[in-house]
Design a protein around this motif. Structure first.
Motif, short mmCIF file in Angstrom:
data_model
loop_
_atom_site.label_atom_id
_atom_site.label_comp_id
_atom_site.label_asym_id
_atom_site.label_seq_id
_atom_site.Cartn_x
_atom_site.Cartn_y
_atom_site.Cartn_z
N ALA A 126 19.01 7.22 26.67
CA ALA A 126 18.26 7.98 25.67
C ALA A 126 16.91 8.42 26.22
CB ALA A 126 18.05 7.13 24.42
N SER A 127 16.61 9.71 26.07
CA SER A 127 15.33 10.24 26.53
C SER A 127 15.05 11.55 25.81
CB SER A 127 15.37 10.49 28.05
OG SER A 127 14.32 11.35 28.42
N ARG A 128 13.80 11.72 25.46
CA ARG A 128 13.35 12.98 24.88
C ARG A 128 13.68 14.16 25.81
NH1 ARG A 128 8.36 15.39 26.12
NH2 ARG A 128 7.75 13.54 27.28
N LYS A 129 13.63 13.90 27.10
CA LYS A 129 13.77 15.00 28.07
C LYS A 129 15.22 15.36 28.36
CE LYS A 129 9.50 13.55 30.31
NZ LYS A 129 8.99 12.68 31.37
N ASN A 130 16.13 14.42 28.10
CA ASN A 130 17.53 14.63 28.41
C ASN A 130 18.20 15.38 27.26
OD1 ASN A 130 20.12 14.46 29.39
ND2 ASN A 130 20.34 12.26 29.02
N LYS A 131 18.01 16.70 27.22
CA LYS A 131 18.44 17.48 26.06
C LYS A 131 19.89 17.94 26.20
CE LYS A 131 13.96 19.00 24.34
NZ LYS A 131 13.15 18.07 25.13
N GLN A 132 20.59 17.88 25.07
CA GLN A 132 21.98 18.35 25.01
C GLN A 132 22.14 19.22 23.77
OE1 GLN A 132 25.19 15.51 25.66
NE2 GLN A 132 23.67 13.94 26.15
N TRP B 274 25.97 16.27 20.50
CA TRP B 274 25.56 15.07 19.75
C TRP B 274 26.48 14.84 18.55
CZ3 TRP B 274 22.69 12.05 22.40
CH2 TRP B 274 21.66 12.54 23.25
N SER C 202 19.08 22.61 21.08
CA SER C 202 19.39 21.41 21.87
C SER C 202 18.32 20.38 21.57
CB SER C 202 19.42 21.73 23.36
OG SER C 202 18.13 22.09 23.81
N GLY D 11 16.86 16.06 22.57
CA GLY D 11 16.95 14.79 23.30
C GLY D 11 16.88 13.65 22.29
N LEU E 131 16.55 12.81 17.04
CA LEU E 131 16.84 13.91 17.96
C LEU E 131 15.64 14.84 17.92
CD1 LEU E 131 20.62 14.79 17.38
CD2 LEU E 131 19.56 13.79 19.45
N ASP F 291 8.18 18.44 22.04
CA ASP F 291 7.52 18.44 23.36
C ASP F 291 6.13 19.09 23.29
OD1 ASP F 291 9.85 17.34 24.33
OD2 ASP F 291 10.63 19.22 25.14
#
Ligand code: CA
Length: 411
Positions: free
Chosen positions: A261-267, A272, A291, A293, A305, A311
């Motif tokens: 889990a990371s704010r930066k790892n966007k999908q 999701w 998208s 994270g 999410l 950001d």
């Protein structure tokens, strides 16, 4: 702006963190302000004056605004201070997003409705988000910091580490005065130079401050419209996207692997959704974010999410907990209803105190004979010591932390 330049409120929070008992003696010795040589200071200013960083400042302005300056050793103590521990996220949120701030935020949202609507039209930044930043950064203009900026920045330009960085900020502060945006006696702020209702650093001022009320001055100290528009401009510069939410609280499916889990790892939201995530109430994830994270501030606690607009909030202060406080406050001011809790509780049986509860705790400590000054709601060193004494007496863990359990027992 940057994590280094803490805002007035962050500085107050950090100032509220007590020293670990074993560190007290050495840290206190460390905290003694150094004596600074005024001849060395004056020589430094004379040299700085003719460096390229100060080329925009006229000799007359430089002389006028630095003429009577003496160095302030106390800012060097703060420059070198290391926080002894990280405040748990639930303590942070409890004080930054309490009922009082939500109420004040709703009133401000209403009072500045027309200005905020025009700002949204120009920048795309939603009114409640601007209000959220304003509330967390300066308590709606109530906490601006009280240190003369020119004196702090001149001292940091001539002594201590990071002098090059501070010289740029010092020059920008003088330029603000030279251009007449702010009068000298109003240019006060945090020890590191964040000032005004937006708590901008001086260099940020020149990137993001806006003259919204049209008087020719970008006055983020005394003009609320200028301050609100400048906040929105900062977020726009940081990539804020019109019409998108910052994110939302979500519910994770049983057994979901949160290790990545990371704010930066966007999908994409669809991904999701396919993984079984829903909104906190169990309804399907909306398509309002392209998208996102996955942000989990504390394992076992609420999950979120978050998208590009989160950001942009993060870039205001380089802290995910800080950005979450702004995001949460912005949601609450746009809604009605009571309470500030997320759907999933924090993984603790002793959540933090609101400012009103901090004051109540202090009144109870005063009544028990502790010499902690006035009940101002700020948990400083004296209050921490009194809390430790009470924790010892009650057989609690002795850490000086103000929490619900202690408050409950003292009641
Ligand atoms: Ca103005």
């Amino acid at each position: 702006m940057i994590s280094f330049a803490r805002t007035a409120l962050a500085a107050l929070l950090v100032g509220a963190i007590s020293l670990a008992p074993s560190m007290t003696t050495s840290a206190q010795a460390q905290d003694a302000p150094p004596s600074l040589d005024s001849a060395e200071f004056n020589a430094c200013l004379n040299n700085l004056r003719i460096t390229p960083a100060f080329k925009a400042i006229s000799p007359a302005a430089f002389a006028r605004f630095t003429g009577d300056l003496t160095p302030d050793p106390s800012v060097l103590v703060l420059l070198n201070r290391q926080p002894e521990f990280t405040m748990p996220v639930w303590d942070y949120l409890a004080v930054l997003v309490d009922d009082e701030r939500v109420g004040d935020g709703r009133a401000a949202h209403d009072k500045w409705r027309d200005v905020l609507a025009q700002i949204e039209q120009q920048t795309g930044v939603a009114p409640n988000v601007v209000i959220g930043v304003w509330g967390v950064e300066s308590n709606f203009g109530q906490n601006l910091g009280g240190r003369p900026l020119v004196q702090s920045l001149a001292t940091l330009s001539c002594f201590g580490r990071r002098q090059t960085y501070f010289r740029g900020e010092f020059a920008a502060a003088l330029r603000i005065l030279q251009e007449g945006h702010i009068v000298p006696e109003k240019l006060v702020g945090s020890w590191a130079g964040a000032f005004g209702q937006t708590q901008f650093m001086p260099s940020t001022f020149f990137r993001s401050a806006v003259d919204f009320d049209g008087d020719g001055r970008r006055d983020i100290v005394d003009s609320v419209p200028d301050a609100l528009a400048s906040t929105a401009k900062f977020l726009q510069n940081a990539g804020y996207r019109r019409g998108e939410p910052w994110g939302f609280e979500v519910r994770l499916p049983a057994g979901f692997d949160t290790s990545g889990a990371s704010r930066k790892n966007k999908q994409p939201i669809a991904a999701w959704r396919a993984s079984g995530l829903t909104l906190a109430d169990g309804s399907p994830l909306p398509d309002s974010l392209p998208s996102a994270g996955l942000l989990i501030p504390a394992r076992g606690g609420p999950a979120f999410l978050v998208g590009r607009n989160f950001d942009s909030l993060y870039s205001y202060n380089a802290s995910e907990n800080y950005a979450l406080a702004i995001a949460h406050l912005s949601n609450l001011v746009a809604q009605s209803g009571n309470g500030t809790a997320f759907s999933t509780p924090w993984p603790t049986d002793d959540v933090g105190l609101s400012r009103a509860q901090n004051r109540e705790l202090q009144i109870l400590l005063l009544a028990r004979g502790h010499d902690i000054g006035s009940a101002d709601g700020m948990i400083g060193a004296k209050t921490r010591e009194a809390i430790k004494t009470e924790q010892q007496r009650l057989g609690h863990k002795v850490d000086g932390r103000a929490g619900q359990k202690l408050l409950g027992e003292l009641r």
